[in-house]
Design a protein around this motif. Structure first.
Motif, short mmCIF file in Angstrom:
data_model
loop_
_atom_site.label_atom_id
_atom_site.label_comp_id
_atom_site.label_asym_id
_atom_site.label_seq_id
_atom_site.Cartn_x
_atom_site.Cartn_y
_atom_site.Cartn_z
N GLN A 39 0.84 -1.19 0.00
CA GLN A 39 0.00 0.00 0.00
C GLN A 39 0.88 1.24 0.00
N SER A 40 0.62 2.09 -0.98
CA SER A 40 1.31 3.38 -1.07
C SER A 40 0.39 4.46 -0.54
N PRO A 41 0.94 5.60 -0.12
CA PRO A 41 0.09 6.69 0.40
C PRO A 41 -0.97 7.11 -0.62
N GLY A 42 -2.21 7.17 -0.17
CA GLY A 42 -3.29 7.60 -1.03
C GLY A 42 -3.82 6.54 -1.97
N LYS A 43 -3.29 5.35 -1.88
CA LYS A 43 -3.74 4.27 -2.76
C LYS A 43 -4.30 3.11 -1.96
N GLN A 44 -5.09 2.28 -2.63
CA GLN A 44 -5.62 1.10 -1.97
C GLN A 44 -4.55 0.01 -1.88
N ARG A 45 -4.73 -0.85 -0.90
CA ARG A 45 -3.83 -1.98 -0.79
C ARG A 45 -4.01 -2.88 -2.00
N GLU A 46 -2.89 -3.34 -2.57
CA GLU A 46 -2.96 -4.17 -3.77
C GLU A 46 -2.17 -5.45 -3.59
N MET A 47 -2.62 -6.48 -4.26
CA MET A 47 -1.95 -7.77 -4.22
C MET A 47 -0.64 -7.66 -4.99
N VAL A 48 0.41 -8.22 -4.44
CA VAL A 48 1.70 -8.29 -5.11
C VAL A 48 1.96 -9.71 -5.60
N ALA A 49 1.86 -10.68 -4.70
CA ALA A 49 2.12 -12.07 -5.04
C ALA A 49 1.41 -12.97 -4.05
N LEU A 50 0.91 -14.09 -4.55
CA LEU A 50 0.23 -15.08 -3.72
C LEU A 50 0.87 -16.45 -3.95
N ALA A 51 1.02 -17.20 -2.88
CA ALA A 51 1.59 -18.55 -2.96
C ALA A 51 0.67 -19.52 -2.23
N ASP A 89 7.75 1.02 -6.73
CA ASP A 89 7.58 -0.10 -5.80
C ASP A 89 7.57 0.37 -4.35
N THR A 90 7.86 1.65 -4.13
CA THR A 90 7.86 2.19 -2.77
C THR A 90 6.48 2.05 -2.15
N ALA A 91 6.43 1.41 -0.98
CA ALA A 91 5.15 1.13 -0.31
C ALA A 91 5.43 0.45 1.02
N VAL A 92 4.39 0.32 1.81
CA VAL A 92 4.42 -0.57 2.96
C VAL A 92 3.97 -1.94 2.47
N TYR A 93 4.77 -2.95 2.72
CA TYR A 93 4.47 -4.31 2.27
C TYR A 93 3.93 -5.12 3.44
N TYR A 94 2.81 -5.78 3.20
CA TYR A 94 2.12 -6.55 4.22
C TYR A 94 2.10 -8.03 3.85
N CYS A 95 2.41 -8.85 4.82
CA CYS A 95 2.26 -10.29 4.68
C CYS A 95 0.81 -10.66 4.97
#
Length: 121
Positions: A39-51, A89-95
């Protein structure tokens, strides 16, 4: 109670690499679809990769061929190898972890606290 703890974020120059890790506790990771969102500032959380456990990984178009998700169920850990990083790619990355039943996921989404990734140009 499932808990997820991320590590590995930081500041990197454009073109550089980082590896994120996420350890699951309170259950067995092989029972979960594991993944990474951002999730980047002002944007919705988005999927990056799923396993999904026992199934092929999926990636966002923006990271395919640059990022790779992997999991070590013996260590209850999922990784995200990020190569050729770009400023976007700058963002907060969430597991993320979600219980998996066959090829489906059910129930609650579990989230880590997030780790900051900053890519300078």
């Amino acid at each position: 109670q499932v808990q997820l703890v991320e590590s590995g974020g930081g500041l990197v120059e454009s073109g550089g690499s980082l590896r994120l890790s996420c350890e699951l506790s309170g259950s067995v990771s092989s029972q979960f679809r594991m993944g990474w969102y951002r999730q980047s500032p002002g944007k919705q959380r988005e999927m990056v990769a799923l396993a999904p456990s026992g199934h092929d990984a999926t990636y966002a178009d923006s990271v395919r061929d640059r990022f790779a998700i992997s999991r070590d169920n013996a260590k209850n850990t999922v990784f995200l190898q990020m190569n050729n990083l770009k400023p976007q790619d700058t963002a907060v990355y969430y597991c993320n972890a979600k219980f998996q039943l066959g090829s489906r996921t059910i129930g609650t989404d579990f989230w880590g606290q997030g780790t900051q990734v900053t890519v300078s140009s």
